[in-house]
Design a protein around this motif. Sequence first.
Motif, PDB file in Angstrom:
ATOM      1  N   LYS A 164      63.414  17.767  17.980  1.00 49.10           N
ATOM      2  CA  LYS A 164      63.702  17.952  16.557  1.00 49.10           C
ATOM      3  C   LYS A 164      64.689  19.114  16.441  1.00 49.10           C
ATOM      4  N   VAL A 165      65.850  18.858  15.847  1.00 49.62           N
ATOM      5  CA  VAL A 165      66.909  19.870  15.778  1.00 49.62           C
ATOM      6  C   VAL A 165      67.223  20.195  14.322  1.00 49.62           C
ATOM      7  N   GLN A 166      67.316  21.497  14.017  1.00 46.12           N
ATOM      8  CA  GLN A 166      67.684  21.924  12.661  1.00 46.12           C
ATOM      9  C   GLN A 166      69.209  22.083  12.576  1.00 46.12           C
ATOM     10  N   THR A 167      69.789  21.564  11.518  1.00 48.90           N
ATOM     11  CA  THR A 167      71.245  21.668  11.327  1.00 48.90           C
ATOM     12  C   THR A 167      71.543  22.320   9.979  1.00 48.90           C
ATOM     13  N   GLU A 168      72.610  23.082   9.983  1.00 45.59           N
ATOM     14  CA  GLU A 168      73.011  23.750   8.734  1.00 45.59           C
ATOM     15  C   GLU A 168      74.387  23.228   8.331  1.00 45.59           C
ATOM     16  N   SER A 169      74.481  22.749   7.102  1.00 49.19           N
ATOM     17  CA  SER A 169      75.757  22.189   6.635  1.00 49.19           C
ATOM     18  C   SER A 169      76.688  23.313   6.165  1.00 49.19           C
ATOM     19  N   SER A 170      77.943  22.958   5.835  1.00 50.62           N
ATOM     20  CA  SER A 170      78.936  23.959   5.389  1.00 50.62           C
ATOM     21  C   SER A 170      78.530  24.612   4.072  1.00 50.62           C
ATOM     22  N   THR A 171      77.702  23.904   3.300  1.00 51.22           N
ATOM     23  CA  THR A 171      77.252  24.468   2.015  1.00 51.22           C
ATOM     24  C   THR A 171      76.037  25.377   2.195  1.00 51.22           C
ATOM     25  N   GLY A 172      75.497  25.418   3.412  1.00 49.45           N
ATOM     26  CA  GLY A 172      74.356  26.304   3.685  1.00 49.45           C
ATOM     27  C   GLY A 172      73.009  25.614   3.629  1.00 49.45           C
ATOM     28  N   SER A 173      72.996  24.327   3.244  1.00 52.37           N
ATOM     29  CA  SER A 173      71.705  23.621   3.201  1.00 52.37           C
ATOM     30  C   SER A 173      71.239  23.283   4.628  1.00 52.37           C
ATOM     31  N   VAL A 174      69.935  23.411   4.864  1.00 52.78           N
ATOM     32  CA  VAL A 174      69.359  23.197   6.206  1.00 52.78           C
ATOM     33  C   VAL A 174      68.645  21.853   6.255  1.00 52.78           C
ATOM     34  N   GLY A 175      68.960  21.080   7.252  1.00 55.75           N
ATOM     35  CA  GLY A 175      68.286  19.790   7.434  1.00 55.75           C
ATOM     36  C   GLY A 175      67.791  19.672   8.871  1.00 55.75           C
ATOM     37  N   SER A 176      66.973  18.694   9.124  1.00 50.55           N
ATOM     38  CA  SER A 176      66.494  18.505  10.502  1.00 50.55           C
ATOM     39  C   SER A 176      66.640  17.040  10.890  1.00 50.55           C
ATOM     40  N   SER A 177      66.902  16.831  12.169  1.00 53.56           N
ATOM     41  CA  SER A 177      67.017  15.458  12.667  1.00 53.56           C
ATOM     42  C   SER A 177      66.434  15.395  14.078  1.00 53.56           C
ATOM     43  N   ARG A 178      66.091  14.187  14.496  1.00 51.29           N
ATOM     44  CA  ARG A 178      65.533  13.996  15.835  1.00 51.29           C
ATOM     45  C   ARG A 178      66.626  13.425  16.734  1.00 51.29           C
ATOM     46  N   VAL A 179      66.859  14.090  17.862  1.00 55.04           N
ATOM     47  CA  VAL A 179      67.900  13.626  18.782  1.00 55.04           C
ATOM     48  C   VAL A 179      67.298  13.366  20.166  1.00 55.04           C
ATOM     49  N   ARG A 180      67.855  12.384  20.845  1.00 58.34           N
ATOM     50  CA  ARG A 180      67.426  12.136  22.227  1.00 58.34           C
ATOM     51  C   ARG A 180      68.330  12.916  23.164  1.00 58.34           C
ATOM     52  N   THR A 181      67.721  13.678  24.051  1.00 57.60           N
ATOM     53  CA  THR A 181      68.481  14.482  25.005  1.00 57.60           C
ATOM     54  C   THR A 181      67.745  14.516  26.340  1.00 57.60           C
ATOM     55  N   THR A 182      68.431  14.972  27.379  1.00 54.74           N
ATOM     56  CA  THR A 182      67.792  15.082  28.697  1.00 54.74           C
ATOM     57  C   THR A 182      67.566  16.553  29.008  1.00 54.74           C
ATOM     58  N   LEU A 183      66.296  16.899  29.246  1.00 56.67           N
ATOM     59  CA  LEU A 183      65.916  18.296  29.496  1.00 56.67           C
ATOM     60  C   LEU A 183      65.362  18.472  30.902  1.00 56.67           C
ATOM     61  N   THR A 184      65.501  19.677  31.437  1.00 60.01           N
ATOM     62  CA  THR A 184      64.849  20.043  32.689  1.00 60.01           C
ATOM     63  C   THR A 184      63.915  21.204  32.387  1.00 60.01           C
ATOM     64  N   ILE A 185      62.622  20.999  32.599  1.00 56.38           N
ATOM     65  CA  ILE A 185      61.652  22.060  32.281  1.00 56.38           C
ATOM     66  C   ILE A 185      60.883  22.494  33.537  1.00 56.38           C
ATOM     67  N   CYS A 186      60.417  23.747  33.497  1.00 55.80           N
ATOM     68  CA  CYS A 186      59.513  24.239  34.534  1.00 55.80           C
ATOM     69  C   CYS A 186      58.097  23.966  34.021  1.00 55.80           C
ATOM     70  N   VAL A 187      57.340  23.149  34.733  1.00 57.29           N
ATOM     71  CA  VAL A 187      56.042  22.648  34.264  1.00 57.29           C
ATOM     72  C   VAL A 187      55.013  23.775  34.131  1.00 57.29           C
ATOM     73  N   GLU A 188      54.377  23.835  32.932  1.00 60.13           N
ATOM     74  CA  GLU A 188      53.317  24.833  32.704  1.00 60.13           C
ATOM     75  C   GLU A 188      51.971  24.175  32.428  1.00 60.13           C
ATOM     76  N   THR A 189      51.965  23.137  31.598  1.00 60.15           N
ATOM     77  CA  THR A 189      50.699  22.424  31.345  1.00 60.15           C
ATOM     78  C   THR A 189      50.943  20.914  31.406  1.00 60.15           C
ATOM     79  N   ILE A 190      49.909  20.206  31.906  1.00 69.80           N
ATOM     80  CA  ILE A 190      50.003  18.746  32.080  1.00 69.80           C
ATOM     81  C   ILE A 190      48.800  18.128  31.372  1.00 69.80           C
ATOM     82  N   ASP A 191      49.080  17.215  30.456  1.00 74.42           N
ATOM     83  CA  ASP A 191      47.994  16.591  29.686  1.00 74.42           C
ATOM     84  C   ASP A 191      48.057  15.076  29.868  1.00 74.42           C
TER      85      ASP A 191
END
Length: 385
Positions: free
Chosen positions: A46-73
């Motif tokens: 979930k990514v927050q975006t700010e438009s040129s007018t200053g209004s804040v919106g959020s959208s869901r984007v698909r991306t590829t991440l590399t994480i260091c594992v801390e918890t597994i459920d």
Amino acid sequence: MKLLSKDIEKDNCGQVALVPEEPEDMWHTYNLLQVGDSLRASTIRKVQTESSTGSVGSSRVRTTLTICVETIDFDSQACQLRVKGTNIQENEYVKMGAYHTIELELNRKFTLAKKLWDSVVLERIEQACDPAQKADVGAVVMQEGLANIVLVTPAMTLVRGKVEQTIPRKRRGSCAQHDKALDRFYDAVMQGILRHINFEVVKCVLIASPGFVKDQFCTYLFQQAVKTDNKVLLENRSKFMQVHSSSGHKYSLKEVLSDPAVISRLSDTKAAGEVKALEDFYKLLQHEPDRAVYGVSHVERANEAMAIDVLLISDNLFRHEDIATRSRYVKLVDSVKDNGGTVRIFSSLHVSGEQLNQLSGVAGLLRFPIADISEEEEDSSSEED
């Protein structure tokens, strides 16, 4: 599970790329993952975006991440796997060090990197990626001149071999040609069984046909086994089961597997070996207590004497967060195998695994009696006092 690539160095560090293809693969992945590993996979953020007018919106984007594992459920009911950790590779949507939870998905690639790939984890990958390792049931669906040799896994049926030969009809006053051709056909099927069916994994082999073909083939099979002293067939004779089918084509397997007698025989093939091993342990504990040990220190002492014939160990123990503790169990498994013993890794999701966990998760059936180890420990502690 599909293995896309495997890049492991001589010092046992490296990475593998895998694609889970069925819900059961999530359970295998859960057993592969450990805290401190690096996991790279496609995920939704979930990514927050700010438009040129200053209004804040959020959208869901698909991306590829590399994480260091801390918890597994792991959710055993839904077979869903969620992995939480910190981002360790630059990404346009996620800051370095920010937390994220990746939910692994079926048919989506993930890459797992470890500083140390031990023998237990590598064996788990081999089992998960080799259909023959999961095929609890073998089947030969046949009719005169046609046979399909099939492996049945929890998710699919795989035709591993097909034998097709022309069998001449019986002629009045002479059956020699017919009988010779039939023997050649039966021999080809027998060779196919020996080539494609791994009797160490398969718990049952169904021989299905219309009429008396199955009976004649089984008679031929075991006559040849006795004649050639084929120990594989003779030792596994009890695994063969004769069933009626309407033809020798693959589609007849469906009616074979729905036969009530077959259903009751195969009701627990996946864990039958583990259940029997645990029963054998309890019998020894009752009748020959000097040939049964449980608890890690007792089992290790028995292993030092090269006494362990069968080691029973829960997969729970290989998920221990302490690396030294986990290494201790891996070392025990490797040592028992090196000494010619059998290792059975129990699934903690199965009832037999739950029972084993109540006995500390590790037990051993011994080749020969060992005087009570606990008494030895008491003696040594009293000497120290």
